[in-house]
Design an enzyme around this catalytic site. Structure first.
Site, PDB file in Angstrom:
ATOM      1  N   HIS B   7     -15.878   9.099  17.822  1.00  0.00           N
ATOM      2  CA  HIS B   7     -15.951  10.438  17.220  1.00  0.00           C
ATOM      3  C   HIS B   7     -14.977  10.572  16.063  1.00  0.00           C
ATOM      4  O   HIS B   7     -14.058   9.773  15.909  1.00  0.00           O
ATOM      5  CB  HIS B   7     -15.684  11.547  18.259  1.00  0.00           C
ATOM      6  CG  HIS B   7     -14.318  11.509  18.881  1.00  0.00           C
ATOM      7  ND1 HIS B   7     -14.041  10.823  20.040  1.00  0.00           N
ATOM      8  CD2 HIS B   7     -13.140  12.066  18.508  1.00  0.00           C
ATOM      9  CE1 HIS B   7     -12.760  10.969  20.361  1.00  0.00           C
ATOM     10  NE2 HIS B   7     -12.176  11.720  19.431  1.00  0.00           N
ATOM     11  N   HIS B  79      -8.141  13.098  13.538  1.00  0.00           N
ATOM     12  CA  HIS B  79      -8.104  11.671  13.893  1.00  0.00           C
ATOM     13  C   HIS B  79      -9.518  11.115  13.965  1.00  0.00           C
ATOM     14  O   HIS B  79     -10.499  11.865  13.925  1.00  0.00           O
ATOM     15  CB  HIS B  79      -7.359  11.431  15.223  1.00  0.00           C
ATOM     16  CG  HIS B  79      -8.049  11.969  16.446  1.00  0.00           C
ATOM     17  ND1 HIS B  79      -7.774  13.201  16.990  1.00  0.00           N
ATOM     18  CD2 HIS B  79      -9.011  11.426  17.249  1.00  0.00           C
ATOM     19  CE1 HIS B  79      -8.524  13.395  18.062  1.00  0.00           C
ATOM     20  NE2 HIS B  79      -9.292  12.340  18.241  1.00  0.00           N
ATOM     21  N   GLU B 130      -7.299   7.022  17.423  1.00  0.00           N
ATOM     22  CA  GLU B 130      -7.363   6.997  18.886  1.00  0.00           C
ATOM     23  C   GLU B 130      -8.191   5.786  19.288  1.00  0.00           C
ATOM     24  O   GLU B 130      -9.231   5.510  18.674  1.00  0.00           O
ATOM     25  CB  GLU B 130      -8.041   8.286  19.387  1.00  0.00           C
ATOM     26  CG  GLU B 130      -8.151   8.368  20.900  1.00  0.00           C
ATOM     27  CD  GLU B 130      -8.795   9.671  21.390  1.00  0.00           C
ATOM     28  OE1 GLU B 130      -9.477  10.342  20.588  1.00  0.00           O
ATOM     29  OE2 GLU B 130      -8.620  10.007  22.574  1.00  0.00           O
TER      30      GLU B 130
END
Lengths: 134, 134
Positions: B7, B79, B130
């Site tokens: 994502h 992020h 991440e």
């Protein structure tokens, strides 16, 4: 209306280092640099299984990336690109909703040879959005 | 090593407005808000054909998103998340290359119930990354 996430573009201060890091430490498939003089950038694509990362590095004296890197010396995410089937219909729909299209409002040929438009970040959660006709 | 782009996370100053815009003007499939008190955020997922956009909105008094929105009042990309098969192996490999892992260096359970780690933006082209064990 929006389809696939075509790519995430990251402005990088050192293109060779970014390529080496993604190829090495992150173990990704990294393409060769491509100069795009019409856009003032050198681009490199990182091929992920479902989308791409596009590194952007300034090319020439009037690169749109130079100012971004002055403000963000470590680099940073510059924009995200959504695919649309019909870029003129997308533009008209967004403008009817009050969203601002950057520049003249007419689509241009982007770095991939497809028609693209950019939408004003202030109208989209601080996020510069490129639309590309798929 | 890195796999799919799981994502792109966008911190938004007005969650309802962001959802309405993506559902309406952008014509995307937008999920229901989910409170994640352990992470200090309310999240909404926008489902694209090949990946997801994750809206992040502050929840509670110590949200990690509050400071980001103070610096970026219009919102912004917070992020990006790459999937990895083995998060401990990924961590060890990255640390061996000199990259900094945020926090204790031990994976935590992320907003999707999977093990996650965050990498220092200064080591990755100004981009907070991440890693999520797929």
């Amino acid at each position: 209306m929006i389809g696939r996430l075509n790519h995430v573009a990251i402005a990088v201060p050192d293109l060779d280092a970014a390529c080496a890091q993604y190829r090495g430490a992150l173990g990704a498939v990294v393409g060769a640099p491509q100069d795009e003089p019409d856009h003032g950038v050198t681009v490199v694509f990182v091929e992920l299984p479902n989308t791409k990362i596009e590194f952007l590095y300034p090319l020439g004296d009037n690169s749109p990336i130079t100012g971004f890197l002055e403000k963000n010396p470590a680099g940073g995410i510059h924009h995200i690109c959504y695919e649309v089937d019909d870029i003129m219909a997308a533009r008209d729909r967004l403008q009817a909703e009050g969203a601002r299209v950057l520049g003249s409002g007419e689509p241009k040929i982007g770095a991939h040879g497809k028609l693209v438009l950019f939408l004003h970040p202030k109208d989209f959660n601080g996020c510069l959005i490129e639309l590309e006709e798929a």
